[in-house]
Enzyme design. Structure first.
Site, PDB file in Angstrom:
ATOM      1  N   GLN A 191     -12.525  41.640 -25.596  1.00 38.35           N
ATOM      2  CA  GLN A 191     -13.106  40.301 -25.472  1.00 38.35           C
ATOM      3  C   GLN A 191     -14.425  40.362 -24.708  1.00 38.35           C
ATOM      4  O   GLN A 191     -15.172  39.396 -24.697  1.00 38.35           O
ATOM      5  CB  GLN A 191     -12.149  39.372 -24.711  1.00 38.35           C
ATOM      6  N   PHE A 222      -5.926  36.995 -26.234  1.00 32.52           N
ATOM      7  CA  PHE A 222      -5.164  36.094 -25.360  1.00 32.52           C
ATOM      8  C   PHE A 222      -5.417  36.367 -23.884  1.00 32.52           C
ATOM      9  O   PHE A 222      -4.582  36.051 -23.036  1.00 32.52           O
ATOM     10  CB  PHE A 222      -3.657  36.161 -25.678  1.00 32.52           C
ATOM     11  N   GLU A 226      -9.731  40.795 -21.902  1.00 34.29           N
ATOM     12  CA  GLU A 226     -10.910  40.337 -21.167  1.00 34.29           C
ATOM     13  C   GLU A 226     -11.394  41.471 -20.267  1.00 34.29           C
ATOM     14  O   GLU A 226     -12.585  41.703 -20.130  1.00 34.29           O
ATOM     15  CB  GLU A 226     -10.581  39.080 -20.345  1.00 34.29           C
ATOM     16  N   ARG A 304      -7.864  29.827 -10.140  1.00 31.16           N
ATOM     17  CA  ARG A 304      -7.586  28.780 -11.134  1.00 31.16           C
ATOM     18  C   ARG A 304      -6.205  28.159 -10.891  1.00 31.16           C
ATOM     19  O   ARG A 304      -5.972  26.997 -11.217  1.00 31.16           O
ATOM     20  CB  ARG A 304      -7.731  29.298 -12.563  1.00 31.16           C
ATOM     21  N   ARG A 336      -4.203  33.464 -21.426  1.00 28.94           N
ATOM     22  CA  ARG A 336      -4.365  32.066 -21.834  1.00 28.94           C
ATOM     23  C   ARG A 336      -3.893  31.074 -20.765  1.00 28.94           C
ATOM     24  O   ARG A 336      -2.697  30.938 -20.522  1.00 28.94           O
ATOM     25  CB  ARG A 336      -3.597  31.844 -23.133  1.00 28.94           C
ATOM     26  N   THR A 433     -14.886  29.610 -13.587  1.00 27.17           N
ATOM     27  CA  THR A 433     -15.013  29.063 -12.233  1.00 27.17           C
ATOM     28  C   THR A 433     -16.058  29.831 -11.435  1.00 27.17           C
ATOM     29  O   THR A 433     -16.552  29.350 -10.434  1.00 27.17           O
ATOM     30  CB  THR A 433     -13.652  29.073 -11.507  1.00 27.17           C
ATOM     31  N   ALA A 502     -12.057  31.776 -21.048  1.00 24.11           N
ATOM     32  CA  ALA A 502     -12.175  30.477 -20.406  1.00 24.11           C
ATOM     33  C   ALA A 502     -12.328  29.346 -21.433  1.00 24.11           C
ATOM     34  O   ALA A 502     -12.814  28.271 -21.102  1.00 24.11           O
ATOM     35  CB  ALA A 502     -13.318  30.463 -19.384  1.00 24.11           C
ATOM     36  N   GLU A 706      -7.294  27.226 -24.624  1.00 24.82           N
ATOM     37  CA  GLU A 706      -6.213  27.390 -23.660  1.00 24.82           C
ATOM     38  C   GLU A 706      -5.377  26.139 -23.375  1.00 24.82           C
ATOM     39  O   GLU A 706      -4.160  26.240 -23.220  1.00 24.82           O
ATOM     40  CB  GLU A 706      -6.785  27.915 -22.331  1.00 24.82           C
TER      41      GLU A 706
HETATM   42  N1  MTE Z   1      -6.359  32.252 -30.570  1.00 21.50           N
HETATM   43  C1  MTE Z   1      -6.080  33.363 -31.279  1.00 21.50           C
HETATM   44  N2  MTE Z   1      -5.740  33.237 -32.568  1.00 21.50           N
HETATM   45  N3  MTE Z   1      -6.133  34.609 -30.708  1.00 21.50           N
HETATM   46  C2  MTE Z   1      -6.463  34.780 -29.382  1.00 21.50           C
HETATM   47  O1  MTE Z   1      -6.504  35.902 -28.890  1.00 21.50           O
HETATM   48  N4  MTE Z   1      -7.090  33.665 -27.260  1.00 21.50           N
HETATM   49  C3  MTE Z   1      -7.014  32.439 -26.485  1.00 21.50           C
HETATM   50  C4  MTE Z   1      -7.584  31.266 -27.280  1.00 21.50           C
HETATM   51  N5  MTE Z   1      -7.013  31.224 -28.586  1.00 21.50           N
HETATM   52  C5  MTE Z   1      -6.752  33.606 -28.606  1.00 21.50           C
HETATM   53  C6  MTE Z   1      -6.704  32.351 -29.263  1.00 21.50           C
HETATM   54  C7  MTE Z   1      -7.718  32.512 -25.218  1.00 21.50           C
HETATM   55  S1  MTE Z   1      -6.937  33.234 -23.914  1.00 21.50           S
HETATM   56  C8  MTE Z   1      -8.976  31.984 -25.051  1.00 21.50           C
HETATM   57  S2  MTE Z   1      -9.731  32.009 -23.562  1.00 21.50           S
HETATM   58  C9  MTE Z   1      -9.699  31.366 -26.154  1.00 21.50           C
HETATM   59  O2  MTE Z   1      -8.985  31.445 -27.385  1.00 21.50           O
HETATM   60  C10 MTE Z   1     -11.048  32.069 -26.278  1.00 21.50           C
HETATM   61  O3  MTE Z   1     -11.785  31.649 -27.352  1.00 21.50           O
HETATM   62  P1  MTE Z   1     -12.737  30.349 -27.305  1.00 21.50           P
HETATM   63  O4  MTE Z   1     -13.497  30.410 -26.030  1.00 21.50           O
HETATM   64  O5  MTE Z   1     -13.558  30.511 -28.502  1.00 21.50           O
HETATM   65  O6  MTE Z   1     -11.808  29.185 -27.338  1.00 21.50           O
HETATM   66  N1  LUZ Z   2     -11.916  34.205 -17.055  1.00 23.89           N
HETATM   67  C1  LUZ Z   2     -12.731  34.233 -16.003  1.00 23.89           C
HETATM   68  C2  LUZ Z   2     -11.265  33.089 -17.403  1.00 23.89           C
HETATM   69  O1  LUZ Z   2     -13.282  35.286 -15.704  1.00 23.89           O
HETATM   70  N2  LUZ Z   2     -12.940  33.113 -15.307  1.00 23.89           N
HETATM   71  C3  LUZ Z   2     -12.337  31.949 -15.583  1.00 23.89           C
HETATM   72  O2  LUZ Z   2     -12.547  30.944 -14.913  1.00 23.89           O
HETATM   73  C4  LUZ Z   2     -11.444  31.924 -16.672  1.00 23.89           C
HETATM   74  N3  LUZ Z   2     -10.789  30.818 -16.999  1.00 23.89           N
HETATM   75  C5  LUZ Z   2      -9.942  30.822 -18.013  1.00 23.89           C
HETATM   76  C6  LUZ Z   2      -9.770  31.980 -18.736  1.00 23.89           C
HETATM   77  N4  LUZ Z   2     -10.427  33.110 -18.424  1.00 23.89           N
HETATM   78 MO1  MOS Z   3      -8.605  33.621 -22.140  1.00 21.58          MO
HETATM   79  S1  MOS Z   3      -7.205  33.961 -20.684  1.00 21.58           S
HETATM   80  O1  MOS Z   3      -9.789  33.083 -21.036  1.00 21.58           O
HETATM   81  O2  MOS Z   3      -9.101  35.166 -22.485  1.00 21.58           O
END
Ligand code: MTE
Ligand code: LUZ
Ligand code: MOS
Length: 748
Positions: A191, A222, A226, A304, A336, A433, A502, A706
């Site tokens: 990610q 998910f 990251e 968070r 997530r 954050t 995030a 999320e």
């Molecule tokens: N949806 C799918 N299909 N697969 C994923 O890995 N990750 C989730 C969410 N939805 C995820 C998902 C998480 S943890 C985050 S932070 C957001 O997608 C990240 O993508 P976005 O910022 O485009 O919403």
């Molecule tokens: N990752 C991060 C995150 O580095 N900072 C955040 O505040 C955060 N919030 C949600 C999901 N990932």
């Molecule tokens: Mo989602 S926990 O911010 O990758």
């Protein structure tokens, strides 16, 4: 508007890490990992492995050219264990061989001598030993001590929350290739391409401009990728550096489950004080986060938890303290919700306890305390609240009284099956954050045939961000989405990216794309102005592949305009930068305005418990959700359904089990249960919140990745309510509510 990937996904043609064509001469890595959770590493014997068929090299900590360190926030995580091991599954040595099978076979021949030390797996034990990774964090609003002195009712208790395995369908992995003059190109299932680039540079000692990271898409992240994709990219890069050959490593499922961190388990204490009208006047919470053996992202996750410790409620007096506890588990990481769900579970538990003691429904307390506009969060930001509107609109649509009554009537006439209902409001802040992370860039090229290529820092992991970015460019240029191609996330095209996390990727990268398209469009309008004899560029727009003047279609089409602009030597490319305005947070005062906006929603969850067997079914999750104005309802509904089911899994059937020695017992899909088609709710209903408010989201379409996960928390309390109508007991707040735990509570 469907997802642009659906066609290739369904046909099995989408490209993931393991689909990248392998270059001749590629070697395969396999890690030998610690068999014990804690100990002094006295010796590593690699002789037999080195003699094993097909083995090219065995690498240990002493071989590294760069620094043996991948800890991003705190430098406490070696790439390869050196001197000590801190968790079962910690990487000790890398075997590099001609095939995957030979690498795995050789890794089994490595032996180690370890003087075992007592492992700590419980965060409260770590806290008692003052084994903290960072100093405690604290939020204070008002004066809880004074407020508790005047409360009509005070309740105290403890909650336990377990972790959660990410179980992305695609496991962790990377593929490193040497490039000329000592460079390295990495394909990574990450990610955070820049995070991978930094980690690779650190362990190889190379400068960032020599390392290219490329990401096509992920089979899910998910949060698990990251930060934790870095290690595997580092391992492949180090092996490439030392052998001069391309090196690939894609983890097996059991390796991935054993060696990578998960959602943080927490143990928490709460104290809640209410007045006679059910207003929550004071709330105190102490969180013990099980961070695992290294820092990873634990501090921002912990923060968070504090940011969301009052969920959707206004509480005038709050003291929340959080401890980042070092234990001998794999380093836990983003998942997530990023600590938010853990904070919310505790306040919901406190409310449930107060409700049962006061003989009211939790819903009465929840409703009486919802945030309204201008209410202050414990961190200083003022709410622009949809807590009440989402509750009211959900009630109008789904009729809570009727749903509660149905459940009560069913229970009155059913002896061994009991229904339970719970409400779950959600308020989730959007923005990293850590304010500096809220920036993104986009590179847009318009080619002379009129087609458009976009690159951003966003990583597609199934959440549909590429579809949204293509929509932004298509809309800005008045084109069909088929004219836009979103390319891989690549550190050469887009530098210094924040991870896709995030829930902010579409906002940040979408806005950067909008800015880039706007700049190109303005240059094109200057050209078009003369061609269509418009009085001013303000009269022009781009729609349906044509230039429009004062809202009327002209004969000048997009392709001709683009070609004419090129002949006039006008720049058809743009690289734009976006940084969220108006946000900031100051940890010295623990106050500020960290979030661009909040996402709100209210869910009602209904379950049926089989009181002979302890099994249960989730009957429905019905919610009113704040999309702002969704730019893609198909993608957003997919996110809501997936998020809810993932949240339900965490609350119900997914049980991460480490034994007292810190060894993972739930280490395969036979012992770790995730929701399948039979365990998803029979009904998921989603009502879009009606609101006309402006926000900082891309095209007013709020982040959706999320927040819906947290609706799943309602299932815990619905199951608890069902149990309470079978037997006179007060179950502990100890999630997940596995069927075993339900059964024990039914017959305690
Ligand atoms: N949806 C799918 N299909 N697969 C994923 O890995 N990750 C989730 C969410 N939805 C995820 C998902 C998480 S943890 C985050 S932070 C957001 O997608 C990240 O993508 P976005 O910022 O485009 O919403
Ligand atoms: N990752 C991060 C995150 O580095 N900072 C955040 O505040 C955060 N919030 C949600 C999901 N990932
Ligand atoms: Mo989602 S926990 O911010 O990758």
């Amino acid at each position: 508007m469907k997802n642009i990937d659906s066609h290739s996904h369904v046909r099995g043609e989408s490209v993931y890490l393991d689909d990248v064509p392998v270059v001749r001469g590629t070697l395969y890595a396999c890690v030998f990992d610690s068999p014990v959770a804690h100990g002094k590493l006295k010796s590593i014997n690699t002789n037999e492995a080195e003699k094993s068929a097909g083995v090219v090299r065995v690498i240990t900590a002493k071989d590294l050219v760069g620094e043996n360190q991948i800890g991003g926030i705190v430098p406490d995580e070696p790439l390869l264990a050196d001197g000590e091991v801190h968790f079962q599954g910690q990487s000790i040595a890398i075997v590099v061989a001609e095939t995957e099978e030979l690498a795995r076979k050789a890794a089994k021949k490595i032996t180690v001598e370890i003087d075992e030390l007592e492992p700590v797996t419980d965060p409260r034990v770590a806290a008692a030993n003052e084994s903290f990774i960072v100093p405690p964090k604290k939020f204070v609003l008002g004066d809880t001590a004074a407020a508790f002195a005047n409360c009509a009712h005070i309740f105290e208790g403890r909650t336990e929350q377990n972790g959660q395995e990410h179980l992305y369908i695609e496991t962790q992995g990377a593929y490193a290739l040497p490039t000329e003059n000592g460079g390295i190109k990495i394909y990574s299932s990450t990610q955070g391409p820049t995070a991978v680039q930094r980690a690779v540079c650190r362990v190889t000692g190379m400068p960032m401009h020599k390392v290219e990271v490329d990401v096509q898409r992920l089979g899910g992240g998910f949060g698990g990728k990251e930060d934790q994709a870095n290690a595997w990219a580092g391992i492949c890069a180090v092996a490439t550096q030392l052998t001069g050959k391309p090196v690939k490593y894609a983890l097996h499922r059991m390796e991935d489950m054993r060696m990578t961190g998960k959602r943080h388990p927490y143990s928490s204490d709460y104290k809640i004080g209410l007045d006679k009208d059910l207003k929550i006047v004071a709330y105190e919470a102490t969180f013990y986060q099980n961070a695992g053996a290294a820092c990873d992202l634990s501090p921002p996750v912990l923060e968070r938890t504090l940011f969301h410790c009052t969920n959707s409620y206004y509480i005038p007096n709050v003291t929340a303290t959080a401890y980042c506890c070092r234990t001998n588990l794999p380093p836990n990481t983003a998942f997530r919700g990023f600590g938010g769900p853990q904070g919310m579970f505790v306040i919901e538990s406190a409310i449930a306890r107060a409700a049962e003691r006061l003989n009211v429904t939790a819903a009465e307390i929840q409703k009486a305390n919802l945030l309204v506009d201008g209410d202050e969060f414990p961190y200083g930001q003022k709410a622009e609240s949809e807590a009440v509107t989402s509750w009211t609109q959900a009630d109008e649509k789904y009729d809570f009284t009727k749903l509660y009554k149905e459940s009560d009537e069913f229970n009155a006439s059913s002896k061994y099956f009991k229904k339970g209902v719970a409400m779950m409001p959600v308020c989730f802040g959007i923005s990293f954050t850590k304010t500096p992370m809220n920036q993104a860039r986009s590179l847009v090229h318009v080619y002379t045939d009129g087609s458009v290529a976009v690159s951003t820092g966003a990583v597609e992991m199934g959440q549909g961000v590429n579809t949204k970015i293509a929509q932004v460019a298509a809309k800005m240029f008045g084109l069909d989405i088929g004219e836009v191609k979103v390319h891989t996330t690549n550190t050469l095209r887009i530098a210094n990216t924040s991870p896709t996390a995030a829930s902010a990727a579409a906002d940040l990268n979408g806005k950067a794309t909008q800015l880039a398209c706007d700049a190109i469009r303005n240059r094109l309008f200057d050209v078009a102005k003369d061609l269509v004899e418009a009085a001013s560029v303000d009269d022009l727009s781009l729609e349906q592949g044509f230039v429009f003047r004062n809202g009327e279609k002209t004969t000048l089409d997009w392709n001709s305009l683009v070609m004419e602009a090129h002949l006039q030597r006008v720049n058809l490319s743009e690289h734009s930068h976006y940084a969220t305005p108006g946000i900031g947070f100051d940890w010295t005062t623990a106050k500020g305005h960290p979030f661009a906006y909040h996402v709100y929603g209210t869910a009602i969850v209904g379950v049926t418990v089989d009181c002979l067997r302890g099994r249960y079914k989730i009957d429905y999750v019905k919610c009113c959700h704040d999309f702002g104005t969704s730019m893609n309802t198909a993608v957003d509904l997919g996110q809501i359904e997936g998020g809810i089911v993932q949240g339900l899994g965490w609350m119900t059937m997914e049980e991460v089990v480490y034994d007292r020695d810190g060894k993972l017992r739930s280490n395969a899909l036979s012992t770790y249960k995730v929701p399948d088609i039979h365990s998803v709710p029979k009904e998921i209903a989603v009502l879009p919140l009606e609101t006309t408010r402006e926000n900082l989201a891309i095209f007013n379409s709020k982040a959706v990745g999320e927040p819906p996960l947290m609706y799943g928390i309602g299932a815990y309390f619905a199951i608890r309510n069902a149990i309470k109508s079978f037997t006179d007991c007060s179950p502990e707040f100890d999630c997940p509510f596995t069927p075993e735990k339900v059964l024990m509570n039914l017959y305690r």
